[in-house]
Design an enzyme around this catalytic site. Structure first.
Site, mmCIF file in Angstrom:
data_model
loop_
_atom_site.group_PDB
_atom_site.id
_atom_site.type_symbol
_atom_site.label_atom_id
_atom_site.label_comp_id
_atom_site.label_asym_id
_atom_site.label_seq_id
_atom_site.Cartn_x
_atom_site.Cartn_y
_atom_site.Cartn_z
ATOM 1 C CG ASN A 69 -6.719 1.464 4.883
ATOM 2 O OD1 ASN A 69 -5.861 0.583 4.952
ATOM 3 N ND2 ASN A 69 -7.490 1.587 3.829
ATOM 4 C CD GLU B 123 -3.176 0.592 0.199
ATOM 5 O OE1 GLU B 123 -2.652 1.632 -0.224
ATOM 6 O OE2 GLU B 123 -4.363 0.294 -0.019
ATOM 7 C CG ASP C 145 -7.249 -0.099 -2.041
ATOM 8 O OD1 ASP C 145 -6.829 0.764 -1.244
ATOM 9 O OD2 ASP C 145 -7.092 -1.320 -1.843
#
Length: 299
Positions: free
Chosen positions: A103, A18, A204
């Site tokens: 996140n 990520e 995302d």
């Protein structure tokens, strides 16, 4: 149109790769493996990956004006000194929610670090809903909470004129826009600018190019899509050899290369045998557009 080329530059099988960020000083791509608890740096000069292991899920990384990096770690904003391998907590959020973690996160054009939280997943994209919130860490290390009731706080970026903030709460299957006040960091007037189609799956991570168009990585969709935030139309789809594409950024000498992270969590052996590059880091060239360099945290 130049022909598009996709290559896997780091086939490390990350669990949840990520938050790719180009570090111009190092000619390197920074990124994290959330569940693997790693901050990674891939050098475009040596083609090697350096890794730093941390003590909690690490979900985003950003440059820092004073040098080195800032990260979101568990429910903490933290500073990371790379050479010293030193992590220092700056501040804590969601203290009343032990099951939460940060996140995605990104720094705004004024040097504020935006990042949101979510509940820990039971399995990929399955979690207790409405547990997250969106926060900003200001350069003076104070924190503002913008809103809560978030499912999976995800992709974020700002328009080229800095007057619009773009944001994704993944399970809404929508890319949203807010009015943005660069002076204060305040957001308002939320609206949806694009709803994902079934085969695009879950929105995302996200980034913007120098034409003001958005690029969104589609988790389980195996692609990045280019959107026009003004018209709400999809302009382009680039398919990747892995399903779990998680985020994207521009990098390279002139920011004309796109880097895409991916995940392997939740894939069984049969699925992994079909996609041996799952969890890899990909470089896309030939898109014909450039990206905006990342902003460093000013604190």
């Amino acid at each position: 149109m130049a022909s598009i080329k996709i290559e896997c530059v780091a086939n490390e099988g990350y669990r949840i790769g990520e938050s790719p960020v180009w570090d111009e000083k190092e000619s390197a791509l920074l990124y994290v493996d959330i569940t693997g608890r790693k901050v990674c740096r891939w050098s475009s000069l040596t083609q090697r990956v350096q890794t730093l292991t941390v003590d909690a899920p690490v979900s985003s990384v950003a440059l820092r004006k004073s040098g080195d990096y800032v990260i979101t770690l568990g429910t903490r904003f933290a500073a990371l000194k790379w050479k010293e391998e030193l992590v220092t907590t700056l501040t804590h959020v969601d203290k009343d929610k032990p099951n939460n973690r940060f996140n995605d996160g990104k720094v705004d054009p004024a040097g504020r670090y935006f990042a949101g939280t979510m509940a820990e997943e039971i399995r990929p994209a399955v979690l207790e809903r409405h547990q997250g919130a969106l926060y900003t860490l200001f350069p003076d290390l104070s924190v503002v909470k913008h809103f809560d009731q978030v499912d999976i706080s995800n992709g974020l970026d700002w328009s080229l004129d800095h007057r619009t903030f773009y944001y994704i709460d993944s399970l809404s299957y929508s890319v949203d826009a807010f009015d943005y006040d660069l002076q204060t960091g305040k957001i308002g007037n939320r609206r949806s600018i694009y709803k994902l189609e079934k085969e695009e799956s879950i929105p995302d991570g996200m980034c913007i190019d120098t034409e003001g168009k958005l690029w969104v990585a589609c988790y389980n969709g195996g692609r990045v899509i280019r959107l026009d935030p003004e018209t709400g139309k999809r302009l382009q789809t680039v398919k990747l050899p892995v399903d779990k594409t998680t985020s994207c950024c521009f990098g390279g000498k002139d920011y004309s290369e796109m880097y895409v992270t991916s995940a392997s969590d939740g894939m069984d052996e049969e699925w992994l045998s079909r996609q041996p590059q799952a969890g890899g880091i990909f470089k896309i060239t030939g898109l014909g557009v450039k990206g905006v360099p990342p902003y460093p945290f000013a604190g």
